[in-house]
Design a protein around this motif. Structure first.
Motif, PDB file in Angstrom:
ATOM      1  N   ASP A   1      -5.149   7.670   2.298  1.00  0.00           N
ATOM      2  CA  ASP A   1      -4.731   9.064   2.197  1.00  0.00           C
ATOM      3  C   ASP A   1      -4.135   9.511   3.524  1.00  0.00           C
ATOM      4  OD1 ASP A   1      -5.883   9.784  -0.499  1.00  0.00           O
ATOM      5  OD2 ASP A   1      -7.698   9.129   0.524  1.00  0.00           O
ATOM      6  N   ILE A   2      -3.140  10.390   3.459  1.00  0.00           N
ATOM      7  CA  ILE A   2      -2.523  10.891   4.664  1.00  0.00           C
ATOM      8  C   ILE A   2      -2.456  12.419   4.584  1.00  0.00           C
ATOM      9  CG2 ILE A   2      -0.190  10.638   3.723  1.00  0.00           C
ATOM     10  CD1 ILE A   2       0.755  10.060   6.616  1.00  0.00           C
ATOM     11  N   GLY A   3      -2.733  13.065   5.710  1.00  0.00           N
ATOM     12  CA  GLY A   3      -2.677  14.512   5.781  1.00  0.00           C
ATOM     13  C   GLY A   3      -1.643  14.955   6.794  1.00  0.00           C
ATOM     14  N   GLY A   4      -1.818  16.164   7.336  1.00  0.00           N
ATOM     15  CA  GLY A   4      -0.850  16.710   8.285  1.00  0.00           C
ATOM     16  C   GLY A   4       0.290  17.408   7.563  1.00  0.00           C
ATOM     17  N   CYS A   5       1.249  17.908   8.335  1.00  0.00           N
ATOM     18  CA  CYS A   5       2.391  18.614   7.777  1.00  0.00           C
ATOM     19  C   CYS A   5       3.450  17.604   7.349  1.00  0.00           C
ATOM     20  CB  CYS A   5       2.963  19.594   8.796  1.00  0.00           C
ATOM     21  SG  CYS A   5       4.220  20.688   8.128  1.00  0.00           S
ATOM     22  N   LEU A   6       3.279  17.027   6.162  1.00  0.00           N
ATOM     23  CA  LEU A   6       4.149  15.954   5.687  1.00  0.00           C
ATOM     24  C   LEU A   6       5.555  16.447   5.399  1.00  0.00           C
ATOM     25  CD1 LEU A   6       1.635  14.114   3.344  1.00  0.00           C
ATOM     26  CD2 LEU A   6       2.163  13.654   5.744  1.00  0.00           C
ATOM     27  N   LEU A   7       5.721  17.754   5.244  1.00  0.00           N
ATOM     28  CA  LEU A   7       7.058  18.311   5.045  1.00  0.00           C
ATOM     29  C   LEU A   7       7.985  17.925   6.194  1.00  0.00           C
ATOM     30  CD1 LEU A   7       9.016  20.240   3.595  1.00  0.00           C
ATOM     31  CD2 LEU A   7       7.992  22.119   4.884  1.00  0.00           C
ATOM     32  N   LEU A   8       7.438  17.761   7.389  1.00  0.00           N
ATOM     33  CA  LEU A   8       8.243  17.419   8.555  1.00  0.00           C
ATOM     34  C   LEU A   8       8.814  16.011   8.470  1.00  0.00           C
ATOM     35  CD1 LEU A   8       5.927  18.966  11.289  1.00  0.00           C
ATOM     36  CD2 LEU A   8       8.103  19.874  10.486  1.00  0.00           C
TER      37      LEU A   8
ATOM     38  N   ASP B   1      -5.849  18.499   5.212  1.00  0.00           N
ATOM     39  CA  ASP B   1      -6.701  17.317   5.156  1.00  0.00           C
ATOM     40  C   ASP B   1      -6.493  16.691   3.788  1.00  0.00           C
ATOM     41  OD1 ASP B   1      -8.683  15.435   4.935  1.00  0.00           O
ATOM     42  OD2 ASP B   1     -10.290  16.705   5.694  1.00  0.00           O
ATOM     43  N   ALA B   2      -6.003  15.472   3.748  1.00  0.00           N
ATOM     44  CA  ALA B   2      -5.653  14.840   2.478  1.00  0.00           C
ATOM     45  C   ALA B   2      -6.853  14.645   1.568  1.00  0.00           C
ATOM     46  CB  ALA B   2      -4.987  13.490   2.740  1.00  0.00           C
ATOM     47  N   ASN B   3      -8.058  14.611   2.125  1.00  0.00           N
ATOM     48  CA  ASN B   3      -9.251  14.350   1.317  1.00  0.00           C
ATOM     49  C   ASN B   3      -9.984  15.615   0.917  1.00  0.00           C
ATOM     50  OD1 ASN B   3      -9.067  11.457   1.497  1.00  0.00           O
ATOM     51  ND2 ASN B   3      -9.675  11.648   3.624  1.00  0.00           N
ATOM     52  N   ASN B   4      -9.426  16.771   1.188  1.00  0.00           N
ATOM     53  CA  ASN B   4     -10.186  17.990   1.011  1.00  0.00           C
ATOM     54  C   ASN B   4      -9.291  19.126   0.536  1.00  0.00           C
ATOM     55  OD1 ASN B   4     -12.351  19.723   1.094  1.00  0.00           O
ATOM     56  ND2 ASN B   4     -12.920  19.230   3.179  1.00  0.00           N
ATOM     57  N   ASN B   5      -9.740  19.859  -0.441  1.00  0.00           N
ATOM     58  CA  ASN B   5      -9.010  21.024  -0.928  1.00  0.00           C
ATOM     59  C   ASN B   5      -9.585  22.293  -0.310  1.00  0.00           C
ATOM     60  OD1 ASN B   5      -7.084  19.829  -2.716  1.00  0.00           O
ATOM     61  ND2 ASN B   5      -8.765  19.349  -4.093  1.00  0.00           N
ATOM     62  N   ARG B   6      -9.771  22.244   0.990  1.00  0.00           N
ATOM     63  CA  ARG B   6     -10.358  23.351   1.731  1.00  0.00           C
ATOM     64  C   ARG B   6      -9.595  23.570   3.031  1.00  0.00           C
ATOM     65  NH1 ARG B   6     -16.146  24.203   0.821  1.00  0.00           N
ATOM     66  NH2 ARG B   6     -16.899  22.964  -0.948  1.00  0.00           N
ATOM     67  N   VAL B   7      -9.867  24.718   3.662  1.00  0.00           N
ATOM     68  CA  VAL B   7      -9.355  24.990   5.001  1.00  0.00           C
ATOM     69  C   VAL B   7     -10.550  25.340   5.876  1.00  0.00           C
ATOM     70  CG1 VAL B   7      -8.898  27.421   4.391  1.00  0.00           C
ATOM     71  CG2 VAL B   7      -7.810  26.397   6.405  1.00  0.00           C
ATOM     72  N   HIS B   8     -10.584  24.796   7.080  1.00  0.00           N
ATOM     73  CA  HIS B   8     -11.728  24.998   7.965  1.00  0.00           C
ATOM     74  C   HIS B   8     -11.813  26.454   8.407  1.00  0.00           C
ATOM     75  CE1 HIS B   8     -14.739  24.301  11.052  1.00  0.00           C
ATOM     76  NE2 HIS B   8     -14.855  23.055  10.621  1.00  0.00           N
ATOM     77  N   LEU B   9     -13.028  26.942   8.484  1.00  0.00           N
ATOM     78  CA  LEU B   9     -13.278  28.342   8.825  1.00  0.00           C
ATOM     79  C   LEU B   9     -12.940  28.657  10.286  1.00  0.00           C
ATOM     80  CD1 LEU B   9     -14.367  30.769   7.216  1.00  0.00           C
ATOM     81  CD2 LEU B   9     -16.624  30.309   8.200  1.00  0.00           C
TER      82      LEU B   9
ATOM     83  N   ARG C   1       0.833  -1.193   0.000  1.00  0.00           N
ATOM     84  CA  ARG C   1       0.000   0.000   0.000  1.00  0.00           C
ATOM     85  C   ARG C   1       0.871   1.248   0.000  1.00  0.00           C
ATOM     86  NH1 ARG C   1      -2.489   2.355   5.422  1.00  0.00           N
ATOM     87  NH2 ARG C   1      -0.244   2.593   5.658  1.00  0.00           N
ATOM     88  N   ALA C   2       0.667   2.107  -1.003  1.00  0.00           N
ATOM     89  CA  ALA C   2       1.352   3.401  -1.044  1.00  0.00           C
ATOM     90  C   ALA C   2       0.329   4.475  -0.725  1.00  0.00           C
ATOM     91  CB  ALA C   2       1.966   3.640  -2.409  1.00  0.00           C
ATOM     92  N   LEU C   3       0.584   5.231   0.320  1.00  0.00           N
ATOM     93  CA  LEU C   3      -0.342   6.285   0.723  1.00  0.00           C
ATOM     94  C   LEU C   3      -0.353   7.401  -0.307  1.00  0.00           C
ATOM     95  CD1 LEU C   3       0.626   6.403   4.486  1.00  0.00           C
ATOM     96  CD2 LEU C   3      -1.564   5.637   3.575  1.00  0.00           C
ATOM     97  N   ARG C   4      -1.452   8.152  -0.299  1.00  0.00           N
ATOM     98  CA  ARG C   4      -1.592   9.290  -1.193  1.00  0.00           C
ATOM     99  C   ARG C   4      -1.821  10.541  -0.365  1.00  0.00           C
ATOM    100  NH1 ARG C   4      -6.333   6.286  -4.111  1.00  0.00           N
ATOM    101  NH2 ARG C   4      -7.374   7.515  -2.531  1.00  0.00           N
ATOM    102  N   GLY C   5      -1.578  11.674  -0.981  1.00  0.00           N
ATOM    103  CA  GLY C   5      -1.841  12.950  -0.331  1.00  0.00           C
ATOM    104  C   GLY C   5      -1.944  14.041  -1.369  1.00  0.00           C
ATOM    105  N   ARG C   6      -2.451  15.185  -0.947  1.00  0.00           N
ATOM    106  CA  ARG C   6      -2.540  16.298  -1.875  1.00  0.00           C
ATOM    107  C   ARG C   6      -1.173  16.887  -2.149  1.00  0.00           C
ATOM    108  NH1 ARG C   6      -4.204  20.507  -0.225  1.00  0.00           N
ATOM    109  NH2 ARG C   6      -5.040  20.153   1.837  1.00  0.00           N
ATOM    110  N   VAL C   7      -1.040  17.527  -3.326  1.00  0.00           N
ATOM    111  CA  VAL C   7       0.187  18.253  -3.632  1.00  0.00           C
ATOM    112  C   VAL C   7       0.279  19.441  -2.697  1.00  0.00           C
ATOM    113  CG1 VAL C   7       1.418  19.578  -5.380  1.00  0.00           C
ATOM    114  CG2 VAL C   7       0.142  17.521  -6.030  1.00  0.00           C
ATOM    115  N   ASN C   8       1.416  19.593  -2.057  1.00  0.00           N
ATOM    116  CA  ASN C   8       1.594  20.668  -1.082  1.00  0.00           C
ATOM    117  C   ASN C   8       2.184  21.906  -1.739  1.00  0.00           C
ATOM    118  OD1 ASN C   8       1.488  19.478   2.021  1.00  0.00           O
ATOM    119  ND2 ASN C   8       1.806  17.958   0.443  1.00  0.00           N
ATOM    120  N   ASP C   9       1.413  22.945  -1.830  1.00  0.00           N
ATOM    121  CA  ASP C   9       1.952  24.225  -2.265  1.00  0.00           C
ATOM    122  C   ASP C   9       1.028  25.317  -1.746  1.00  0.00           C
ATOM    123  OD1 ASP C   9      -0.026  25.153  -4.449  1.00  0.00           O
ATOM    124  OD2 ASP C   9       0.477  23.130  -5.098  1.00  0.00           O
TER     125      ASP C   9
END
Length: 231
Positions: A223-230, A176-184, A22-30
């Motif tokens: 899918d994986i989220g969080g600050c993956l840069l770390l 959030d890896a499943n969402n292209n949004r930021v919580h209000l 299993r290879a995890l997926r995530g959104r492109v970080n920019d």
């Protein structure tokens, strides 16, 4: 690894039992769009100046997936052949140049008047027909704040800075890896830009990363989220 994890629900046991890879997926970080230099004084005031300079980067999800297989939720650490290792508060503070000490990053999950809140802190709001929205799309933030008027007032520049910080929070620090949004719920914390640095963003970032590492040890997570840069 099986003797270290001792948890039938851990992805490492699936691998040990010759289960599917299993290879995890995530959104492109920019950060979505180029930074207007007029925002920098306000981003630095809020403590996000260094993070704002981060540009698009690639993530190695195969490597991240292998790290997750070594994650032990009980100790919040990676079990490696050379010993244990983990991401610490100090790591986050040094890499992102944020403060550890400060007030807890908390918010109300359901904003009573989201339209009024957006008009107050961003000057603009998503379609008024959406009275109960709880998040902002990155595409909406880009469309409304990518090109700042050459005659923008100080208030408009400050609103654009808040929008950029919202993009940083949702697109890089606590994504959030499943969402292209930021919580209000983060927006009220940005009302006074001078007060933004008084929050312990480091603690919130690390807590979400730990949660994502724990969640993705389950074999059915993709899918994986969080600050993956770390990582």
């Amino acid at each position: 690894m099986g003797s270290l994890i001792k948890n039938d629900g851990h992805i490492s046991n699936t691998v040990n039992n010759m289960g599917p890879y299993r290879a995890l997926r995530g959104r492109v970080n920019d950060l979505g769009y180029s930074l207007d230099e007029r925002l920098m004084p306000y981003l630095e005031l809020a403590g996000f100046g260094s993070i704002a300079l981060i540009r698009t980067f690639d993530l190695w999800y195969d490597l991240i997936s292998k790290l997750v297989k070594r994650w032990r939720p009980v100790t919040h650490a990676f079990h490696l052949q050379c010993g244990e290792s983990t991401v610490t508060l100090e790591d986050v503070a040094l890499q992102l140049e944020l403060l550890i000490d400060g007030s807890a990053v908390t918010g109300i999950s359901a904003i009573a008047e989201p339209v009024s809140l957006c008009y107050s802190l961003l000057i603009v709001s998503p379609a008024d027909a959406e009275f109960n929205f709880t998040s902002l799309k990155f595409s909406w933030l880009k469309a409304n704040f990518e090109h700042l008027s050459i005659n923008a007032t100080e208030h408009e520049v400050m609103c654009a800075a808040r929008a950029y910080i919202m993009h940083i929070i949702g697109g890089l620090l606590m994504l959030d890896a499943n969402n292209n949004r930021v919580h209000l719920m983060y927006l009220p914390l940005l009302s006074d830009l001078q007060n933004v640095r008084s929050y312990s963003w480091v603690s919130a970032i690390l807590a979400i990363l730990y949660y994502e590492l724990f969640r993705t040890t389950k074999p059915d997570s993709v899918d994986i989220g969080g600050c993956l840069l770390l990582l």
